[in-house]
Enzyme design. Sequence first.
Site, short mmCIF file in Angstrom:
data_model
loop_
_atom_site.label_atom_id
_atom_site.label_comp_id
_atom_site.label_asym_id
_atom_site.label_seq_id
_atom_site.Cartn_x
_atom_site.Cartn_y
_atom_site.Cartn_z
N GLY A 2 0.77 -1.23 0.00
CA GLY A 2 0.00 0.00 0.00
C GLY A 2 0.80 1.28 0.00
O GLY A 2 0.23 2.36 -0.23
N TYR B 105 1.02 -1.50 -12.22
CA TYR B 105 -0.38 -1.52 -12.66
C TYR B 105 -0.55 -0.86 -14.03
O TYR B 105 -1.54 -0.20 -14.30
CB TYR B 105 -1.29 -0.86 -11.60
CG TYR B 105 -1.13 -1.48 -10.23
CD1 TYR B 105 -1.57 -2.78 -10.00
CD2 TYR B 105 -0.51 -0.80 -9.19
CE1 TYR B 105 -1.40 -3.37 -8.75
CE2 TYR B 105 -0.33 -1.38 -7.94
CZ TYR B 105 -0.78 -2.67 -7.73
OH TYR B 105 -0.61 -3.25 -6.51
N CYS C 295 -12.05 3.91 -28.87
CA CYS C 295 -13.36 4.54 -29.09
C CYS C 295 -14.17 4.65 -27.82
O CYS C 295 -15.23 4.01 -27.68
CB CYS C 295 -14.10 3.76 -30.16
SG CYS C 295 -13.13 3.73 -31.67
N GLU C 296 -13.65 5.40 -26.86
CA GLU C 296 -14.37 5.69 -25.62
C GLU C 296 -13.89 7.04 -25.13
O GLU C 296 -12.69 7.32 -25.15
CB GLU C 296 -14.02 4.67 -24.52
CG GLU C 296 -14.49 3.29 -24.83
CD GLU C 296 -14.83 2.50 -23.58
OE1 GLU C 296 -15.15 3.11 -22.54
OE2 GLU C 296 -14.77 1.28 -23.67
N ARG D 45 -5.04 3.13 -15.72
CA ARG D 45 -5.21 3.85 -14.46
C ARG D 45 -5.93 5.19 -14.59
O ARG D 45 -6.82 5.48 -13.79
CB ARG D 45 -3.86 4.06 -13.75
CG ARG D 45 -3.11 2.74 -13.45
CD ARG D 45 -1.95 2.92 -12.48
NE ARG D 45 -2.44 3.21 -11.16
CZ ARG D 45 -2.44 4.40 -10.62
NH1 ARG D 45 -1.91 5.43 -11.26
NH2 ARG D 45 -2.96 4.60 -9.42
N TYR E 148 -9.31 5.18 -12.47
CA TYR E 148 -9.27 5.84 -11.16
C TYR E 148 -9.09 7.35 -11.28
O TYR E 148 -8.74 8.00 -10.29
CB TYR E 148 -8.10 5.32 -10.32
CG TYR E 148 -7.86 3.84 -10.39
CD1 TYR E 148 -8.78 2.93 -9.87
CD2 TYR E 148 -6.69 3.33 -10.95
CE1 TYR E 148 -8.53 1.56 -9.92
CE2 TYR E 148 -6.45 1.97 -11.00
CZ TYR E 148 -7.37 1.10 -10.49
OH TYR E 148 -7.13 -0.25 -10.54
N GLU F 158 4.26 -6.46 1.91
CA GLU F 158 3.85 -6.84 0.54
C GLU F 158 3.75 -5.64 -0.39
O GLU F 158 2.69 -5.36 -0.96
CB GLU F 158 2.46 -7.49 0.58
CG GLU F 158 2.35 -8.75 1.37
CD GLU F 158 0.90 -9.22 1.50
OE1 GLU F 158 -0.04 -8.46 1.16
OE2 GLU F 158 0.70 -10.35 1.94
N PRO F 159 4.84 -4.89 -0.56
CA PRO F 159 4.73 -3.73 -1.45
C PRO F 159 4.69 -4.17 -2.91
O PRO F 159 5.34 -5.14 -3.29
CB PRO F 159 6.03 -2.97 -1.16
CG PRO F 159 7.00 -4.04 -0.78
CD PRO F 159 6.20 -5.10 -0.06
N GLY F 160 3.94 -3.45 -3.70
CA GLY F 160 3.94 -3.68 -5.14
C GLY F 160 4.39 -2.39 -5.79
O GLY F 160 5.53 -2.21 -6.21
N1 LLP Z 1 -1.15 -7.06 -0.80
C1 LLP Z 1 -2.44 -7.25 -1.13
C2 LLP Z 1 -3.22 -8.24 -0.42
C3 LLP Z 1 -3.02 -6.46 -2.14
O1 LLP Z 1 -4.30 -6.64 -2.46
C4 LLP Z 1 -2.24 -5.49 -2.82
C5 LLP Z 1 -2.80 -4.65 -3.88
C6 LLP Z 1 -0.89 -5.36 -2.44
C7 LLP Z 1 -0.38 -6.15 -1.43
C8 LLP Z 1 0.03 -4.37 -3.10
O2 LLP Z 1 -0.39 -3.08 -2.94
P1 LLP Z 1 0.58 -1.86 -3.37
O3 LLP Z 1 1.80 -1.92 -2.52
O4 LLP Z 1 0.91 -2.06 -4.79
O5 LLP Z 1 -0.23 -0.66 -3.14
N2 LLP Z 1 -4.72 -1.27 -9.75
C9 LLP Z 1 -4.68 -0.30 -8.68
C10 LLP Z 1 -4.05 -0.87 -7.43
C11 LLP Z 1 -4.75 -2.11 -6.91
C12 LLP Z 1 -4.07 -2.72 -5.72
C13 LLP Z 1 -4.65 -4.03 -5.35
N3 LLP Z 1 -4.01 -4.70 -4.26
C14 LLP Z 1 -3.95 0.94 -9.16
O6 LLP Z 1 -3.49 0.96 -10.31
O7 LLP Z 1 -3.85 1.93 -8.44
#
Ligand code: LLP
Length: 421
Positions: A238, A372, A343-344, A312, A316, A273-275
């Site tokens: 997050g 993402y 076409c949107e 995105r 969003y 769990e960073p993404g």
């Molecule tokens: N752990 C869990 C259980 C999650 O559901 C997620 C993201 C993460 C970790 C990683 O979150 P992060 O560190 O990346 O914020 N598509 C959206 C974001 C959806 C995130 C879903 N879950 C966007 O482009 O903003």
Amino acid sequence: MPHTSSVESGRFEGVDLTALAAREGTPLYVYSAPQIRQRVGSLRAALAGMDAGIRYAVKANGNAAILRLLAGEGAGADIVSGGELQRALRAGIAASRIVFSGVGKTDAEIVMALEAGIERFNVESHAELDSIQRLAAQRGVLAAASVRINPDVDARTHAKISTGKAENKFGVVIDDARAWFAESATRPNVRLDGLHMHIGSQLLDLAPVRAALARMAAFWRELEAAGHSIASIDVGGGLGVRYRAGETAPDAHDYAVAIAEALQGFRGRILVEPGRWLVAEAGILLSRVVLEKQGRERRFLVLDAAMNDLARPSLYDAWHDIVPLHTDAAREALDYDVVGPVCETGDTFATQRRMPRCAANELVAILGAGAYGASMSSTYNSRPLAAEVLVEDGRYAVIRCRQSPDAMIADERPATEWNTP
Ligand code: LLP
């Protein structure tokens, strides 16, 4: 902000973007290997005082080369599907460093994960807990599990990416979790000894994280006092990033301090769990201007990238900085609606964005596209998936070939063969 200035000169990690676009075509995802390594390194350094492990959220960018790079830096994976499990394993991430989250794990996916021997399941419902027990018992194995707590805090992010409020589908309330621990002897093939949370994505403020951590910590202490030993606390992902010049995002050190303070005295393993934080700012989407168009009220800059490549902004209303690569300072500034060819009306990257005037065939970089972006792309409007490259030290490697129109339709069949199920 490193990511704007790094492409303003028309180069990214020493690679000339104009030459790169000429060679590989556009739209093109370009990721910086050094910037990703640097992010993992600084997160690891921030967490150094704790027994903590990084479980990269594969959904942010699951490209095999990115996973390999992260695995090489010691990261494990947070997966949410059988497909992500396969990606992670094939990229060389040890099963013992893979956690499995998600509200709708199917039996087939649970079996795949049990057979691979993953680190643990982040369990989100009573029904899932029962399924894991049943499937683990059938195979005579013991599954490690954490319960995903829904701490009911407002993450103060976009509603579509907020996950920790009572009304969201994710996790369970503490009362339910308490009951699961109390009855854990009835599930001999599940070792329920962990807690998990994930309150939302793109968090720019640590206050909700602290509030959620405090709730989880209080529950961990209560469980320990009741005789349940907790081996793992997973604080989710997050951590937000800067999509816009001037925006401030929390840094890894402050995040780590918040975790350390909340979990003081915890002797098990902490997982994060960073993404997005690891990859978003390391990536750009390089796109060519198709044409400029003056409407009655608005001036449009039509790119060859579209919402199918980067969803995105349309999903969003997300802001991404857009940097033209031409450098002559004399250009007049204009307010553009920057759009794709799909076409949107929602196929809009930016509305009334002040930018130096651009002309057909010139290049722009859409910043903050490493997370993402490609992972959420589709072939809508029959636009083949974009190519992806990794750059470093003046060199690049293609890590996903541009999809050919043939490959895009290869799995489709005319209805000449009819079967009965
Ligand atoms: N752990 C869990 C259980 C999650 O559901 C997620 C993201 C993460 C970790 C990683 O979150 P992060 O560190 O990346 O914020 N598509 C959206 C974001 C959806 C995130 C879903 N879950 C966007 O482009 O903003």
